[in-house]
Design a protein around this motif. Structure first.
Motif, mmCIF file in Angstrom:
data_model
loop_
_atom_site.group_PDB
_atom_site.id
_atom_site.type_symbol
_atom_site.label_atom_id
_atom_site.label_comp_id
_atom_site.label_asym_id
_atom_site.label_seq_id
_atom_site.Cartn_x
_atom_site.Cartn_y
_atom_site.Cartn_z
ATOM 1 N N LYS A 50 -20.577 -16.903 -33.100
ATOM 2 C CA LYS A 50 -20.554 -17.976 -34.237
ATOM 3 C C LYS A 50 -21.603 -17.866 -35.153
ATOM 4 N N PHE A 51 -22.929 -17.501 -34.490
ATOM 5 C CA PHE A 51 -24.046 -17.236 -35.250
ATOM 6 C C PHE A 51 -23.686 -16.257 -36.372
ATOM 7 N N VAL A 52 -23.402 -15.170 -36.029
ATOM 8 C CA VAL A 52 -22.815 -14.071 -36.872
ATOM 9 C C VAL A 52 -21.952 -14.576 -37.758
ATOM 10 N N ILE A 53 -20.916 -14.891 -37.576
ATOM 11 C CA ILE A 53 -19.964 -15.322 -38.512
ATOM 12 C C ILE A 53 -20.576 -16.377 -39.553
ATOM 13 N N ALA B 88 -30.972 -22.008 -51.162
ATOM 14 C CA ALA B 88 -30.202 -21.097 -50.865
ATOM 15 C C ALA B 88 -28.935 -21.346 -49.850
ATOM 16 N N PRO B 89 -28.027 -20.871 -49.590
ATOM 17 C CA PRO B 89 -27.201 -21.459 -48.495
ATOM 18 C C PRO B 89 -27.817 -21.302 -47.359
ATOM 19 N N ASP B 90 -28.587 -20.130 -46.971
ATOM 20 C CA ASP B 90 -29.273 -19.698 -46.038
ATOM 21 C C ASP B 90 -30.364 -20.803 -45.526
ATOM 22 N N THR B 91 -30.914 -21.362 -46.402
ATOM 23 C CA THR B 91 -31.850 -22.449 -46.114
ATOM 24 C C THR B 91 -31.103 -23.744 -45.692
ATOM 25 N N ASP B 92 -30.281 -23.820 -46.695
ATOM 26 C CA ASP B 92 -29.360 -25.189 -46.154
ATOM 27 C C ASP B 92 -28.818 -25.145 -44.799
ATOM 28 N N GLY B 93 -28.584 -23.922 -44.328
ATOM 29 C CA GLY B 93 -27.931 -23.713 -43.041
ATOM 30 C C GLY B 93 -28.972 -23.999 -41.990
ATOM 31 N N SER B 94 -30.251 -23.553 -42.253
ATOM 32 C CA SER B 94 -31.360 -24.160 -41.419
ATOM 33 C C SER B 94 -31.508 -25.702 -41.284
ATOM 34 N N ILE B 95 -31.431 -26.268 -42.350
ATOM 35 C CA ILE B 95 -31.633 -27.589 -42.391
ATOM 36 C C ILE B 95 -30.317 -28.340 -41.716
ATOM 37 N N HIS B 96 -29.182 -27.880 -41.863
ATOM 38 C CA HIS B 96 -28.119 -28.198 -40.950
ATOM 39 C C HIS B 96 -28.479 -27.920 -39.466
ATOM 40 N N ASP B 97 -28.913 -27.069 -39.108
ATOM 41 C CA ASP B 97 -29.161 -26.876 -37.565
ATOM 42 C C ASP B 97 -30.015 -28.010 -37.191
ATOM 43 N N LEU B 98 -31.418 -28.161 -37.910
ATOM 44 C CA LEU B 98 -32.426 -29.008 -37.560
ATOM 45 C C LEU B 98 -31.894 -30.425 -37.636
ATOM 46 N N THR C 283 -35.708 -17.932 -34.512
ATOM 47 C CA THR C 283 -34.630 -18.982 -35.091
ATOM 48 C C THR C 283 -34.172 -19.556 -33.648
ATOM 49 N N ASP C 284 -34.385 -20.697 -33.580
ATOM 50 C CA ASP C 284 -34.049 -21.613 -32.400
ATOM 51 C C ASP C 284 -32.568 -21.297 -32.171
ATOM 52 N N ARG C 285 -31.968 -21.450 -33.212
ATOM 53 C CA ARG C 285 -30.398 -21.463 -32.939
ATOM 54 C C ARG C 285 -29.972 -20.166 -32.190
ATOM 55 N N TRP C 286 -30.587 -19.117 -32.553
ATOM 56 C CA TRP C 286 -30.041 -17.900 -31.995
ATOM 57 C C TRP C 286 -30.453 -17.869 -30.519
ATOM 58 N N ILE C 287 -31.748 -18.312 -30.104
ATOM 59 C CA ILE C 287 -32.142 -18.178 -28.788
ATOM 60 C C ILE C 287 -31.368 -19.233 -28.177
ATOM 61 N N GLY D 166 -25.181 -31.025 -32.128
ATOM 62 C CA GLY D 166 -26.348 -30.406 -32.943
ATOM 63 C C GLY D 166 -25.798 -28.925 -32.567
ATOM 64 N N VAL D 167 -26.800 -28.149 -32.247
ATOM 65 C CA VAL D 167 -26.620 -26.785 -32.001
ATOM 66 C C VAL D 167 -26.258 -26.337 -30.590
ATOM 67 N N SER D 168 -26.099 -27.412 -29.477
ATOM 68 C CA SER D 168 -26.358 -27.193 -28.325
ATOM 69 C C SER D 168 -25.268 -26.406 -27.569
#
Lengths: 294, 411
Positions: free
Chosen positions: A247-250, B375-385, A60-64, A239-241
């Motif tokens: 915050k990822f965990v929460i 699912a909310p999980d997938t929705d979250g991935s789209i958010h990030d993208l 997951t990019d966001r985690w990295i 973005g996610v920068s």
């Protein structure tokens, strides 16, 4: 015999503490690790899917990005707060007038929560509301300071806000240390004609090692759990920068309903802290035993 | 003095004794409607439920998106002390609770009140799982509105857009006139909302359903989706620097005051327009989906966790009945700014924008909101993208297509 009874009483008195340690700390850690190996989503489930969540986590990019950010934030924040805190302490140690006033001013930011700090700096640094707009209004049209809106720079501003808040604490700790240094040391150094900066660098700083260690531990815990500052200041954006691991965990725990992934992330954070902490504890343990032996 | 005191006490005691022991249907209702208009709306439920012989205990948990409220509710369900009723969004948020057998099926009430006939099929479908109905849908929100400031457009010398090409012509003119062309909030959910508005408006409902419902990766790699990505990419040039840290209501305020030309936001933005003393559809223009108009259905539902106490079921069924009764639906939704889930109620009191939405609903041009399909999980991935794409201009539209294809192919 008497000694043993006292030992027993002591152990008995410690029972509640042990219970708390075993159930509330170790128990919940074990439980989190167990969950991270299951396919849990909104509710914990009992199945076992191995390291699936960990694979997903590291792809997951966001985690990295979160991990990179906490590293950048950590280095800048800790070094910045230590250096500035030390300089402030040295300045206050020159027996200046109005010392208590300055001490209060410098320590004041620490009395605020990270949320207040984050919001205040967000307004000041917002390009269309704060500093930049003010300069434009004053007639300096070419002035640009839009780091908060730039994904590649915003994390430095977060670290800056953190330094602004934590420097006062470091100052207070180190000032207490400086006051504890023997006056004779300064007199001796003066007689030997050693320049002041060298006294600080080669004598005072090593003497303050314990104080620095205290400040370092306090700052390091702030780095691991940094969450509120980011939420208030950038919301993890642009973005996610400016996302961070906490915050990822929460987010995954409550909002995105994937507690397996959230616990996997918190487990990785836990292991990272252990990796840093273990040599430190080991070192202390060895030194402690040597001292006890001597 | 002392005597009167005693008398008063005695009186109170007598009143207490005299009150007949009523078998009131007690209901503790967990929700996150705490803003002014929201709590006025939920009060309509409370009034109607009390009038029907119930006893309403309010368990409101603040927090706009409802994450805190949902976390509290789910924790109470797991802990064995569930509330009588609990709010969710019209989405997959509560599907796992259904699958674990924690929610009360409402088939009996639904059959008695004839839900199958009167309730909008999309929202009814969203609360139906394995042939059983598990929640009461209470309102319909539409997410894909394009709001514009007629004053700002006039100043720039352009008309309200009809196509996406018009839209960019307008944006250019606004930029030249020194007005913020497109007011966008920095929150990633609003950026995702803008993305879906473009997907529906430029790509159409068919493409949307192919991707979000059928999880068709080829549809993501199609030229139609590329066009959507290109539009979104181009849009980034018309955003201002103040986007970061701006909330959705601040973004729509810029349009209301004429400082900005356009803003993509759901129909709840109407609340802000009304509060500012303006008339939706007159002072602030609304387009229900630019290009290919459609109604993107979202909203709220109430689920009823299974209870240990057998009497609780009565309260739950009464509450479900009350929430969906025609009068309550109108009273509630007028305050909430949303549309009733029933097609057979009087909607003459709605404003121009609301009516335009209802027309779309009636014409059948509607799709389920994205969080009903994923699912909310997938929705979250789209958010990030989407959030990253919006703020990082080094990401090209091809990157967006690749990232989206990756998310869809993982489903």
């Amino acid at each position: 015999m008497k000694l043993r009874l006292r030992d027993l009483t002591a152990q008995f008195a410690l029972l509640p503490t042990w219970a708390i340690v075993v159930f509330a700390y170790i128990g919940t850690i074990a439980w989190s690790i167990r969950i991270s190996l299951s396919s849990s989503r909104i509710l914990p489930s009992d199945d076992f899917v191995g390291l699936k969540s960990y694979y997903r986590l590291f792809s997951t990019d966001r985690w990295i990005i979160s991990v990179q950010n906490v590293a950048i934030f950590g280095v800048i924040f800790i070094i910045g707060a230590l250096v500035i805190g030390f300089l402030l302490a040295v300045m206050l140690d020159q027996r200046i007038k109005g010392e208590s006033l300055f001490r209060t001013i410098f320590l004041y930011p620490y009395a605020m929560s990270f949320v207040v700090t984050g919001l205040a700096w967000q307004w000041i640094l917002n390009p269309s509301l704060g500093l930049q707009q003010m300069m434009h209004n004053l007639g300096w049209e070419s002035f640009t300071f839009d780091w908060l809106a730039r994904g590649d720079r915003a994390i430095y501003l977060v670290a800056f806000a953190g330094i602004w808040q934590a420097s006062g604490l470091v100052m207070a700790i180190l000032l207490a240390g400086l006051r504890g240094i023997d006056e004779d040391l300064w007199k001796a150094a003066r007689i030997d004609g050693i320049p002041t900066w060298r006294v600080y660098l080669h004598i005072v700083i090593p003497l303050l090692a314990g104080m620095f260690a205290t400040a370092l531990v306090l700052l390091a815990t702030a780095v691991v759990k940094v969450y509120d500052l980011v939420v208030a200041m950038t919301g993890g954006g642009p973005g996610v920068s400016t996302e961070v691991p906490a915050k990822f965990v929460i987010d995954y725990l409550f909002n995105r309903q994937n507690i397996a992934l959230a616990t996997a992330a918190s487990t990785v954070m836990f292991i990272a802290v252990l990796v840093v902490l273990t040599p430190l504890l080991y070192h202390q343990y060895i030194i402690g035993r040597r001292r006890a032996a001597a | 003095m002392r005597l009167s005191h005693h008398l008063a006490l005695l009186g109170t005691a007598l009143v207490c004794l005299a009150t007949p022991v009523q078998a009131a249907e007690k209901a503790e209702v967990l929700h996150w409607w705490t803003s002014g208009s929201e709590s006025a709306a939920v009060n309509e439920f409370k009034k109607a439920f009390t009038a029907a012989g119930g006893e309403w205990t309010d368990a409101a948990v603040a927090g706009g998106g409802g994450e805190t409220a949902r976390a509290v509710g789910v924790n109470r369900i797991i802990g064995g002390n569930p509330t009588t009723a609990m709010q969710f969004n019209t989405s997959q948020q509560f599907y796992e609770l259904i699958d674990k057998g924690l929610l009360q099926p409402l088939d009996a009430v639904a059959a008695k009140d004839n839900w199958a006939k009167v309730v909008n099929p999309v929202v009814l479908g969203a609360v139906t799982r394995n042939g059983h109905i598990y929640a009461v849908p209470v309102n319909i929100h539409s997410n894909n509105w394009l709001w514009f400031s007629p004053a700002a457009l006039k100043k720039a010398g352009v008309e309200a857009p009809k196509t996406w090409d018009d839209f960019f012509t307008d944006l250019d003119a606004l930029k030249k006139a020194g007005i913020i062309p497109l007011a966008q909030s920095g929150d990633s959910w609003t950026q995702q909302l803008t993305f879906f508005d473009v997907l529906l408006g430029a790509g159409g409902t068919e493409l949307y359903l192919k991707i979000m419902k059928d999880h068709d990766v080829n549809a993501v790699k199609s030229p139609e989706f590329k066009k959507v990505a290109d539009i979104l990419s181009k849009m980034r040039d018309y955003l201002d620097e103040g986007m970061q840290g701006r909330q959705w209501n601040q973004a729509i305020s810029l349009v209301i005051s004429g400082q900005a030309g356009f803003n993509f936001m759901g129909d709840w933005a109407k609340g802000e327009v009304v509060v500012a003393g303006k008339v939706p559809g007159v002072d602030v223009g609304c387009i229900p989906g630019l290009g290919k108009s459609s109604y993107w259905i979202g909203g709220d539902v109430f689920v009823f966790p299974k209870q240990k106490d057998p009497n609780a079921l009565k309260a739950q069924e009464l509450l479900a009945h009350v929430m969906l009764s025609p009068e309550v639906q109108v009273a509630f939704n007028n305050k909430k700014g949303s549309a009733p889930v029933r097609a057979d109620v009087d909607t003459s009191s709605m404003d121009a924008c609301g009516k335009a939405g209802l027309q779309l609903l009636a014409s059948g041009a509607f799709v389920p909101g994205s969080d009903m399909l994923i699912a909310p999980d997938t929705d979250g991935s789209i958010h990030d993208l989407i959030g990253t794409f919006f703020t990082d201009k080094s990401k090209t539209s091809a990157d967006l297509v690749d990232g989206f294809a990756k998310i869809i192919s993982n489903l």
